[in-house]
Design a protein around this motif. Structure first.
Motif, PDB file in Angstrom:
ATOM      1  N   UNK A 145       0.846  -1.201   0.000  1.00 52.79           N
ATOM      2  CA  UNK A 145       0.000   0.000   0.000  1.00 52.79           C
ATOM      3  C   UNK A 145       0.882   1.252   0.000  1.00 52.79           C
ATOM      4  N   UNK A 195     -11.706  11.931   5.959  1.00 48.13           N
ATOM      5  CA  UNK A 195     -12.484  10.704   5.770  1.00 48.13           C
ATOM      6  C   UNK A 195     -13.303  10.380   7.017  1.00 48.13           C
ATOM      7  N   UNK A 204     -16.458   5.605   8.678  1.00 45.35           N
ATOM      8  CA  UNK A 204     -17.164   4.555   9.417  1.00 45.35           C
ATOM      9  C   UNK A 204     -17.072   4.768  10.910  1.00 45.35           C
ATOM     10  N   UNK A 212     -20.634  -4.273  18.614  1.00 44.84           N
ATOM     11  CA  UNK A 212     -19.461  -4.970  19.134  1.00 44.84           C
ATOM     12  C   UNK A 212     -18.567  -4.093  19.999  1.00 44.84           C
ATOM     13  N   UNK A 213     -18.880  -2.817  20.134  1.00 42.34           N
ATOM     14  CA  UNK A 213     -17.987  -1.931  20.903  1.00 42.34           C
ATOM     15  C   UNK A 213     -17.922  -2.370  22.360  1.00 42.34           C
TER      16      UNK A 213
ATOM     17  N   UNK B 155      -7.503   5.931   2.836  1.00 40.45           N
ATOM     18  CA  UNK B 155      -8.705   5.125   2.649  1.00 40.45           C
ATOM     19  C   UNK B 155      -8.425   3.664   2.984  1.00 40.45           C
ATOM     20  N   UNK B 156      -7.281   3.170   2.514  1.00 39.94           N
ATOM     21  CA  UNK B 156      -6.942   1.775   2.813  1.00 39.94           C
ATOM     22  C   UNK B 156      -6.621   1.597   4.295  1.00 39.94           C
ATOM     23  N   UNK B 157      -6.029   2.620   4.905  1.00 42.31           N
ATOM     24  CA  UNK B 157      -5.695   2.511   6.326  1.00 42.31           C
ATOM     25  C   UNK B 157      -6.946   2.472   7.202  1.00 42.31           C
ATOM     26  N   UNK B 158      -7.955   3.242   6.816  1.00 45.61           N
ATOM     27  CA  UNK B 158      -9.158   3.308   7.653  1.00 45.61           C
ATOM     28  C   UNK B 158     -10.076   2.106   7.451  1.00 45.61           C
ATOM     29  N   UNK B 160      -9.872  -1.171   7.617  1.00 52.03           N
ATOM     30  CA  UNK B 160     -10.013  -2.241   8.627  1.00 52.03           C
ATOM     31  C   UNK B 160     -10.692  -1.779   9.901  1.00 52.03           C
ATOM     32  N   UNK B 161     -10.791  -0.454  10.119  1.00 52.74           N
ATOM     33  CA  UNK B 161     -11.381   0.032  11.358  1.00 52.74           C
ATOM     34  C   UNK B 161     -12.869  -0.258  11.439  1.00 52.74           C
ATOM     35  N   UNK B 162     -13.495  -0.477  10.279  1.00 51.97           N
ATOM     36  CA  UNK B 162     -14.935  -0.769  10.277  1.00 51.97           C
ATOM     37  C   UNK B 162     -15.239  -2.020  11.085  1.00 51.97           C
ATOM     38  N   UNK B 164     -13.520  -3.115  13.675  1.00 53.07           N
ATOM     39  CA  UNK B 164     -12.866  -3.112  14.983  1.00 53.07           C
ATOM     40  C   UNK B 164     -13.779  -2.544  16.062  1.00 53.07           C
ATOM     41  N   UNK B 165     -13.616  -3.048  17.266  1.00 52.24           N
ATOM     42  CA  UNK B 165     -14.223  -2.398  18.431  1.00 52.24           C
ATOM     43  C   UNK B 165     -13.438  -1.122  18.711  1.00 52.24           C
ATOM     44  N   UNK B 166     -14.029  -0.249  19.538  1.00 50.28           N
ATOM     45  CA  UNK B 166     -13.306   0.969  19.877  1.00 50.28           C
ATOM     46  C   UNK B 166     -11.984   0.650  20.569  1.00 50.28           C
ATOM     47  N   UNK B 169      -9.774  -0.033  17.790  1.00 45.21           N
ATOM     48  CA  UNK B 169      -9.629   0.996  16.767  1.00 45.21           C
ATOM     49  C   UNK B 169      -8.730   2.141  17.228  1.00 45.21           C
TER      50      UNK B 169
END
Lengths: 213, 213
Positions: A145, A195, A204, A212-213, B155-158, B160-162, B164-166, B169
């Protein structure tokens, strides 16, 4: 102009101007008498450049001196000049190793040139070590990336050099390496911010998380 | 494990471990008696993380503490958390201005979000000032080169955060901001080196991509 005017126009104190001259970072003015010298626009622009590297970029003065020396008397070999410029920029990795296994593996996977004498190689090795220590993903897919983005950027950065004389190309390469970095990092941070702030395409996290938080 | 074993396994001297505990950067061990405490794997991984931020990334200890505090007790608002994380990273721009005309103009042209309270805005402003001082091109076309690459990366970095739990994240965002930067910068330098070493037609990028990128 007199040194007092040079100081006033540049915002650099007279004592500091004299210090830069003693350190060889700024050429002497043209001697008019034993106590007076005349300075020109080239002195003003050199002071501006020192300010950009030292104050804005935050480089230690010894590294600023290294970069100015590269501009003033570039190596014959552009790769050697680039290597020395990169060595004058942070991160300053001190190492007496001659092998950088993490970097070597990553560079091989990315199809780049592995040269342990190039200072960016130990820099990458250290950076990968930090990812590992923090438990962040350093897999080839993730590194690609960054590598793809940087090859694209580097290709566009180098393109104008084809039409430059060496006298133009060396400052462009040396200063460009140093001074576009903070631009790029600020824009990465702004892109995250943008973003996250602006919704579904990348925002997001700002939509509240699933249960899931 | 005892503090002596923690020190041995982490390579961090006992006095430094105690210092981190006093500074609130490392949790206390579980007290077994008035003079003995038991440490676990979470202490070891926290020491590794401190090392990554302080030694590898070269952050001042006060900034490492800020970053750890963000991870331990993140702000409720992810944008605020990101803003504070970015504020803990170099470049450290001290400013009491509330307008950054260079950054505002550039951000407008690039279609990003201008928020003068976000620390990357003064960072960009300073970076653009340095370009100007050095006589380097800061035109919209050149800035777009970096902005496009960074939006792609961000965009690619963010993404996977979708999933993830807080709790996942926040460290990912905070540490990722800090620790992928040096990777990216090293890869930019390596891309220059590679392109210069292999010639304008030798780079894989120019083979892979059609001429009109």
């Amino acid at each position: 102009m007199k040194i007092s005017e040079l100081s006033e126009r540049s915002g650099v104190p007279v004592a500091t101007v004299k210090f830069y001259i003693r350190e060889g970072m700024l050429p002497r003015g043209e001697a008019l008498s034993t106590t007076r010298a005349e300075y020109g626009e080239e002195h003003l622009s050199r002071l501006t450049l020192i300010g950009a590297l030292a104050d804005v970029r935050g480089l230690p003065l010894s590294r600023v001196r290294d970069i100015l020396a590269l501009i003033d008397a570039p190596d014959d070999d552009p790769i050697a000049t680039l290597g020395r410029a990169v060595g004058a920029l942070p991160p300053y990795v001190e190492s007496d190793r001659d092998d950088y296994p993490r970097a070597r593996e990553a560079i091989g996977e990315l199809g780049l040139t592995y040269d342990p004498d190039f200072t960016a190689v130990p820099q990458l090795d250290e950076a990968l070590r930090a990812l590992e220590a923090a438990g962040l993903d350093a897999s080839p897919a993730v590194l690609r990336r960054y590598s793809d983005a940087m090859r694209q950027v580097a290709t566009e950065e180098l393109a104008p050099m084809a039409g430059m004389s060496r006298a133009e190309a060396v400052p462009y390469a040396v200063l460009g390496t140093a001074l576009y970095e903070p631009v790029m990092l600020a824009l990465r941070r702004l892109a995250h911010h943008h973003l996250l702030a602006t919704g579904p395409d990348g925002g997001r996290l700002s939509e509240e998380k699933p249960a899931s938080v």
